[in-house]
Design a protein around this motif. Sequence first.
Motif, short mmCIF file in Angstrom:
data_model
loop_
_atom_site.label_atom_id
_atom_site.label_comp_id
_atom_site.label_asym_id
_atom_site.label_seq_id
_atom_site.Cartn_x
_atom_site.Cartn_y
_atom_site.Cartn_z
N ALA A 178 -2.03 -1.24 0.32
CA ALA A 178 -2.75 -0.17 1.00
C ALA A 178 -2.11 1.17 0.69
CB ALA A 178 -2.77 -0.41 2.51
N THR A 179 -2.95 2.18 0.55
CA THR A 179 -2.48 3.54 0.30
C THR A 179 -3.05 4.45 1.39
OG1 THR A 179 -2.37 3.24 -2.11
CG2 THR A 179 -2.49 5.50 -1.28
N PHE A 180 -2.17 5.07 2.16
CA PHE A 180 -2.58 6.02 3.19
C PHE A 180 -2.33 7.43 2.68
CE2 PHE A 180 -2.00 2.15 5.60
CZ PHE A 180 -3.02 2.21 6.53
N THR A 181 -3.32 8.28 2.81
CA THR A 181 -3.23 9.65 2.33
C THR A 181 -3.52 10.61 3.48
OG1 THR A 181 -4.02 8.93 0.16
CG2 THR A 181 -3.99 11.30 0.60
N VAL A 182 -2.60 11.54 3.71
CA VAL A 182 -2.73 12.52 4.79
C VAL A 182 -2.96 13.89 4.18
CG1 VAL A 182 -1.60 13.57 6.77
CG2 VAL A 182 -1.16 11.16 6.22
N TYR A 183 -4.01 14.55 4.65
CA TYR A 183 -4.33 15.90 4.20
C TYR A 183 -4.05 16.88 5.34
CZ TYR A 183 -6.83 13.44 0.49
OH TYR A 183 -7.16 12.60 -0.56
N LEU A 184 -3.13 17.80 5.11
CA LEU A 184 -2.79 18.83 6.08
C LEU A 184 -3.24 20.18 5.55
CD1 LEU A 184 0.87 17.77 7.00
CD2 LEU A 184 -1.24 17.17 8.20
N ARG A 185 -4.00 20.91 6.34
CA ARG A 185 -4.48 22.21 5.89
C ARG A 185 -3.34 23.23 5.79
NH1 ARG A 185 -9.91 23.52 5.92
NH2 ARG A 185 -11.30 21.92 6.76
N ASN A 186 -3.37 23.98 4.71
CA ASN A 186 -2.46 25.11 4.58
C ASN A 186 -3.11 26.28 5.30
OD1 ASN A 186 -0.81 27.20 3.89
ND2 ASN A 186 -0.90 26.89 1.68
N THR A 187 -2.77 26.44 6.56
CA THR A 187 -3.45 27.44 7.39
C THR A 187 -3.14 28.86 7.00
OG1 THR A 187 -1.65 27.27 9.01
CG2 THR A 187 -3.63 25.94 9.40
N SER A 188 -2.19 29.05 6.08
CA SER A 188 -1.88 30.40 5.60
C SER A 188 -2.79 30.78 4.44
CB SER A 188 -0.41 30.49 5.15
OG SER A 188 -0.18 29.61 4.06
N THR B 32 -6.74 9.14 5.38
CA THR B 32 -7.62 8.14 4.80
C THR B 32 -6.81 6.93 4.36
OG1 THR B 32 -7.42 8.98 2.52
CG2 THR B 32 -9.14 9.96 3.92
N VAL B 33 -7.51 5.82 4.13
CA VAL B 33 -6.87 4.62 3.60
C VAL B 33 -7.69 4.11 2.43
CG1 VAL B 33 -8.11 3.09 5.22
CG2 VAL B 33 -5.97 2.32 4.17
N SER B 34 -7.01 3.62 1.42
CA SER B 34 -7.67 3.06 0.25
C SER B 34 -6.83 1.92 -0.29
CB SER B 34 -7.86 4.13 -0.84
OG SER B 34 -6.60 4.68 -1.22
N ASP B 35 -7.37 1.19 -1.25
CA ASP B 35 -6.64 0.08 -1.85
C ASP B 35 -5.67 0.58 -2.91
OD1 ASP B 35 -8.06 -1.82 -0.35
OD2 ASP B 35 -9.68 -1.88 -1.81
N THR B 36 -4.47 0.02 -2.89
CA THR B 36 -3.51 0.28 -3.96
C THR B 36 -3.92 -0.53 -5.19
OG1 THR B 36 -1.72 0.62 -2.36
CG2 THR B 36 -1.08 0.16 -4.65
N PRO B 37 -3.99 0.06 -6.37
CA PRO B 37 -4.31 -0.73 -7.57
C PRO B 37 -3.36 -1.91 -7.71
CG PRO B 37 -4.39 1.61 -8.08
CD PRO B 37 -3.84 1.49 -6.67
N GLY B 38 -3.91 -3.11 -7.83
CA GLY B 38 -3.08 -4.30 -7.94
C GLY B 38 -2.81 -4.96 -6.61
N GLY B 39 -3.24 -4.32 -5.50
CA GLY B 39 -3.04 -4.90 -4.17
C GLY B 39 -2.17 -4.04 -3.28
N GLN C 243 2.24 4.62 -0.10
CA GLN C 243 1.58 3.54 -0.83
C GLN C 243 2.45 2.28 -0.82
OE1 GLN C 243 1.41 3.43 -5.39
NE2 GLN C 243 -0.63 4.16 -4.88
N ASP C 244 1.83 1.12 -0.56
CA ASP C 244 2.57 -0.14 -0.64
C ASP C 244 1.79 -1.14 -1.48
OD1 ASP C 244 0.96 -2.15 0.98
OD2 ASP C 244 1.23 -0.62 2.52
N ASN C 245 2.45 -2.23 -1.82
CA ASN C 245 1.77 -3.28 -2.60
C ASN C 245 1.81 -4.60 -1.83
OD1 ASN C 245 4.49 -3.78 -2.88
ND2 ASN C 245 4.47 -4.00 -5.11
N VAL D 12 6.61 -1.21 5.47
CA VAL D 12 7.73 -2.16 5.47
C VAL D 12 7.32 -3.47 6.16
CG1 VAL D 12 10.03 -2.59 6.39
CG2 VAL D 12 9.51 -0.39 5.34
N SER D 13 6.59 -3.36 7.26
CA SER D 13 6.19 -4.54 8.02
C SER D 13 5.23 -5.43 7.24
CB SER D 13 5.54 -4.13 9.35
OG SER D 13 6.46 -3.49 10.19
N TYR D 14 4.29 -4.81 6.53
CA TYR D 14 3.24 -5.59 5.89
C TYR D 14 3.40 -5.70 4.37
CZ TYR D 14 1.13 -4.78 10.43
OH TYR D 14 0.90 -4.72 11.77
N GLY D 15 4.45 -5.07 3.85
CA GLY D 15 4.71 -5.19 2.42
C GLY D 15 5.32 -6.54 2.09
#
Length: 224
Positions: free
Chosen positions: A209-219, A200-207, A150-152, A125-128
């Motif tokens: 940032a996309t932040f992706t969080v991976y949480l292990r399914n410990t079960s 992780t962070v990556s570029d959103t297509p078209g501009g 994901q934001d643009n 919201v701040s940087y979008g």
Amino acid sequence: FIAAASHELRTPIAVILASLSAFRKADKEAGTRFLMTIEKESRRMSALVNDLLLLSKTSGTLCDFTMEKTELDTLVLNTWECFLPLASEKNMHLDIELPEGTVPPCLCDAARITQLLGILISNAVSYGKKGGVIKLSLSHSSPYFVLTCQDNGCGISDQAKPHIFERFYREDASRSKKEHFGLGLCIAKEIAEAHSGYITVSDTPGGGATFTVYLRNTSSKNIT
């Protein structure tokens, strides 16, 4: 770290002291404004101290976490609903995408995962850009639950990407806001790692940032 923390605390303290000095000489109307400034800066200091305490408690461990089986789709939906007014206030669209099928429960600290998502949405919201779109999504690909925000907006440079999860790091003026201390993403990283996951962070297509969080399914069995 101590030097950086001291630097961040020095500014609100200076503002508070200056406002108190001016308040003593001000009339009633001006005095009210100075009191509002003092309250605002005090809240900023409180937020910073709380963030510092949280970082000292997590440090990649689960010592202060309450791990319970949690329905992540419900958690993501509730978080999305909480942030709808903020996005609307900024004239931004907050979208959500959830799996159509059943998602297995995730063993996690629901309050901390909600906090993590809140950090990512708040940053978006701040940087979008005005009228922009923020997309919050959840998917499950064993052994991970995958949360994405994901934001643009203005995006993050390749030079900054390796550093954005460091404490107090702020890229430049375009991504530096007075209300941000450069601790949010560091806290998000600590929370993810405390759940045996990562972010992780990556570029959103078209501009943007996309932040992706991976949480292990410990079960799950045979997790590598």
